[in-house]
Write a protein that holds these residues in place. Structure first.
Motif, PDB file in Angstrom:
ATOM      1  N   ASP A  54       0.852  -1.189   0.000  1.00 60.58           N
ATOM      2  CA  ASP A  54       0.000   0.000   0.000  1.00 60.58           C
ATOM      3  C   ASP A  54       0.895   1.249   0.000  1.00 60.58           C
ATOM      4  O   ASP A  54       2.127   1.165   0.049  1.00 60.58           O
ATOM      5  CB  ASP A  54      -0.959   0.001   1.182  1.00 60.58           C
ATOM      6  N   GLU A  55       0.267   2.427  -0.072  1.00 60.88           N
ATOM      7  CA  GLU A  55       1.038   3.666  -0.181  1.00 60.88           C
ATOM      8  C   GLU A  55       1.876   3.931   1.056  1.00 60.88           C
ATOM      9  O   GLU A  55       2.937   4.549   0.989  1.00 60.88           O
ATOM     10  CB  GLU A  55       0.094   4.853  -0.434  1.00 60.88           C
ATOM     11  N   PRO A  95      -4.607   1.198  -1.993  1.00 60.29           N
ATOM     12  CA  PRO A  95      -3.519   2.127  -1.643  1.00 60.29           C
ATOM     13  C   PRO A  95      -3.629   2.647  -0.211  1.00 60.29           C
ATOM     14  O   PRO A  95      -2.608   2.928   0.416  1.00 60.29           O
ATOM     15  CB  PRO A  95      -3.701   3.275  -2.652  1.00 60.29           C
ATOM     16  N   ARG A 141      -5.115   2.590  -8.086  1.00 57.52           N
ATOM     17  CA  ARG A 141      -4.754   3.970  -7.717  1.00 57.52           C
ATOM     18  C   ARG A 141      -6.027   4.690  -7.292  1.00 57.52           C
ATOM     19  O   ARG A 141      -6.990   4.789  -8.057  1.00 57.52           O
ATOM     20  CB  ARG A 141      -4.106   4.701  -8.904  1.00 57.52           C
TER      21      ARG A 141
END
Length: 815
Positions: A54-55, A95, A141
């Motif tokens: 994930d981000e 994300p 995204r």
């Protein structure tokens, strides 16, 4: 370390990226943590198909060839574990998986499954897509999921639960398993698709409310599409550019068969229908000869601008080159000046380089090239205020015999080097270049070196060449630094150097030059006189005149300048100046005689008569009152009728005019001159009556015409003046009349000038009579004398007694 290479042939262009090899195998590097986690439940080795983070980088999703899927926290005990009955090729976690509301991930095999954690911490799955072959790539995204299967690329909106587009693949002749699709999100609404040799840039846009109907709220527009030269194995965004990993096949020149070449990593600038190549690097990875397009992958880390080139036997990290890398490249190419400039601009950002080290390397490079002057000039900027480095560089220049090159750039203030350094350079110049030595002495402050050492060295050289002007002048400057002004002044006077006056003024050496005035005057009389006159309080006029007694021509120059400044200061020398002017400067004799009030006229007349100076004699005779003799000399010596007439006009004496007429009456040219100029001073008839009959006078007619014209002009002038006078008189008379017609204020304060009682009676009812004159004097009528029959007009008694003229009455008041 990295063995990834750029182009086979070295390029002059600086590369945009740098490379580093991480390991011998992809499963060792990228899947180390994932494999260790997955073998917790199964001790046998596993083959990892894909990893997804994930981000935040805190949660990882892993899928393996044996159908296992795990999503776990790297820093927490949170975990999802599931085993499927078929291989799972791809996985992508939300994300924002770190947030409790975003516990979602998708997996891909034959179908695309979405897993979501419900409010009771149970996981449920739903099918997003199936029936079009294996899912080969997924990128998540924001709220959009993009995936590729055998037919094309789909985008799914996770918030509206709608599929919003289908982008079909272009070249269906390529096997999707051998040339898989590459996906990457540039931002939350821009998807980049690379498949085969085709690149498409897609933009997800909101649909207008009027167009909604049964359509999704969003749609996709392809904003750019172009073809590349090679097959695409991976894509990644880099600002507004693209990083493309390409699979390359080339044809052998010998066998004419295709073979697998090194993969390429290109940076391109997308345009509407094409692209522009910014840089291109060929990468040497292990086993590239055996790899296929599907064996390469390009992963990237947005925050750090890192790009991972993954092959079966290698992982190479590419990163943007920083300023340190840029400086390394410049130094490697021996572009030291550009490297130094880059380091100065980015000095806060560079970590591996120091500006001073680069600068020193630059100086060494210039010295090796033989550019000694440039190297010396750069020392000023590079060495700055580091005295130790300066001294080191000076000795280095001494070793190669180039002290002269560095001498103009040595520091002279902050810092100050050891005196020995400056003396060493001065001795170098003294041995080979007197002019350069003199320049350094002039430019360098005297406290940089031991002055007595240099003075002695110059004296030793003067023993060999005693008349060398450069050395003498330099020695005088050294004496000045040493405050030995007497020796310095003596040398300057010997050399007749212009700085002698500046030296005298600056150090107040007037007491030392009292016996050197003649030398100073011989050198530059103008400057010497100005200096002497400006400093009369230090060297008196008497002293100067005495010193110049044997040089009357210089004495005259001094006294003449003194007289120009002040006619009275040198009055005791005016008699002497008559002879000096007569001898050396006759043009200024007459102005001197006119301006001087202390000059003895008899002495001057005697000198002028002895030397036959007619103009000066004429002036002196006229000034002494002997105008007739002066006029006679003009007529007899100069024979100049115009000058004689001008002289007569200046004197304005009738007898002189008579003498001038008598002298000219038998000289026709003189008569012509008189007729042309006499008309405004003497009646021309007096001259005309005396002309003998029959005398031939040149231009007589023109002279008579001029006399008549002058007469007519005088008449016209008189008439014009008369008209002006009459007009002015009339105007003033009218003005006086208007003034006298005005009323006069009479009140209780006014008194009778005769009886001195109030002019108005206290009883307003009582009759009275008052007379007021133009002079503003007031009288009771009964206080004035009764006018006689011979002179009926009344006049003011006061003004008449003071002879102010008759003041007639202007007003009579009665009641």
């Amino acid at each position: 370390m990295a063995e990834a290479e750029e182009q086979e042939e070295e390029s002059e262009e600086e590369p945009k990226l740098k490379y580093e090899r991480l390991s011998n195998g992809v499963t060792e590097i990228l899947q180390k943590d994932a494999a260790s986690c997955m073998t917790v439940h199964d001790k046998s080795p596993v083959k990892i198909n894909q990893i997804s983070l994930d981000e935040s980088g805190e949660h990882m999703g892993v899928c393996s060839e044996d159908g296992k899927v795990q999503v776990f926290g790297l820093y927490s005990g949170e975990e999802f574990h599931e085993t499927f009955d078929c291989p799972i090729k791809i996985i992508a976690v939300h994300p924002q998986y770190v947030r409790s509301s975003c516990k979602q991930f998708v997996t891909g095999g034959k179908k695309l499954l979405l897993f979501e954690r419900s409010w009771m911490s149970r996981w449920k799955s739903s099918v997003l897509h199936e029936g079009e072959g294996n899912i080969r790539s997924v990128k998540w995204r924001g709220h959009l999921i993009a995936w590729a299967n055998n037919m094309g690329v789909k985008i799914f909106d996770i918030t509206s639960k709608q599929r919003i587009t289908n982008v079909p693949r272009d070249d269906i002749s390529l096997r999707p398993d051998m040339y898989p699709c590459s996906l990457c999100w540039k931002d939350n609404v821009t998807l980049i698709i690379g498949w085969g040799t085709s690149v498409k840039i897609c933009s997800v846009k909101e649909r207008h409310a009027s167009e909604m109907r049964d359509l999704p709220s969003r749609y996709v527009e392809i904003v750019s599409q172009f073809e590349t030269e090679f097959y695409i194995s991976g894509l990644a965004p880099l600002c507004d550019q693209l990083v493309v990993l390409s699979y390359v096949k080339e044809v052998s020149e010998k066998t004419e068969r295709e073979y697998c070449a090194r993969p390429r990593l290109d940076i391109i600038q997308p345009l509407a229908e094409t692209c522009e190549e910014i840089s291109s690097d060929a990468l040497t990875v292990r086993g590239f000869q055996e790899n296929e397009c599907r064996d390469y992958h390009l992963e990237y880390s947005e925050g750090e601008s890192l790009f991972y080139i993954v092959s079966p036997r290698d992982v190479v990290v590419a990163k943007e080159r920083d300023q340190d890398d840029h400086i390394d490249w410049l130094l490697e190419k021996k572009k030291y000046e550009e490297a130094l400039m880059a380091a100065e601009i980015s000095q806060r950002n560079i970590k591996r380089h120091k500006i001073l080290d680069i600068g020193l390397a630059y100086i060494n490079h210039l010295v090796e090239k033989g550019d000694y002057d440039i190297a010396a000039r750069k020392c000023q900027k590079i060495l700055g205020k580091n005295a130790a480095l300066w001294e080191y560089e000076v000795y280095k220049f001494k070793e190669i015999g180039q002290l002269k090159a560095i001498s103009p750039y040595l520091p002279r203030g902050d810092p100050v080097l050891k005196p020995l350094i400056y003396e060493m350079i001065l001795h170098e110049f003294l041995e080979s270049d007197y002019e350069g030595f003199a320049t350094l002495i002039r430019e360098w402050p005297g406290d940089l070196y031991n002055n007595s050492v240099i003075v002695q060295a110059v004296r030793d050289h003067l023993k060999k060449d005693s008349q060398n002007r450069t050395l003498l002048k330099t020695l005088a400057e050294l004496y000045t630094y040493d405050k030995n002004y007497g020796n310095a002044l003596e040398i300057y006077l010997t050399l007749r150097h212009k700085d002698v006056f500046q030296l005298i003024h600056k150090h107040n050496l007037f007491s030392s030059i009292k016996d050197k005035i003649v030398l100073l005057m011989d050198f530059d009389s103008e400057k010497a006189v100005d200096m002497l006159l400006d400093n009369e309080d230090k060297i008196s006029i008497k002293k100067v005149v005495e010193e110049l007694e044997d040089r009357p021509e210089l004495q005259h120059v001094y006294l003449h300048k003194l007289f120009k400044r002040d006619h009275h200061k040198g009055q005791r020398y005016h008699e002497k100046q008559i002879s000096l002017y007569a001898e050396y400067d006759r043009p200024n004799l007459l102005p001197f005689l006119r301006d001087s009030t202390h000059c003895p006229l008899e002495k001057a007349l005697e000198i002028c008569q002895q030397r036959n100076f007619v103009e000066e004699t004429v002036y002196l005779l006229s000034r002494m009152g002997n105008s007739r003799s002066a006029l006679k000399m003009i007529m007899e010596e100069l024979h100049d009728v115009d000058k004689a007439i001008e002289f007569a006009k200046e004197q304005d004496d009738g007898e002189l005019w008579e003498d001038l007429i008598l002298y000219s009456i038998d000289k026709p040219p003189f008569i012509t001159g008189l007729l042309n100029n006499i008309g405004t001073h003497v009646d021309p008839i007096l001259l005309i009556h005396r002309i003998k009959e029959g005398m031939e006078i040149p231009n007589l007619r023109d002279s008579l015409v001029k006399i008549l014209q002058d007469y007519n002009l005088q008449i016209l002038l008189r008439e014009g003046c008369k008209k002006i006078l009459v007009a002015d008189s009339l105007s003033l008379l009218k003005k006086m009349h208007r003034t006298q017609m005005k009323g006069v204020l009479v009140d209780e304060e006014n008194i009778c000038e005769s009886c001195l009682s109030p002019i108005l009676p206290s009883d307003a009812a009582k009759p009275f009579s008052v007379v007021i004159f133009h002079c503003r004097h007031m009288f009771h009528k009964e206080c004035l004398p009764v006018p006689s029959m011979a002179s009926p007009a009344q006049f003011c008694n006061i003004c008449s007694a003071k002879h102010r003229g008759p003041g007639s009455a202007i007003l009579e008041m009665k009641k």
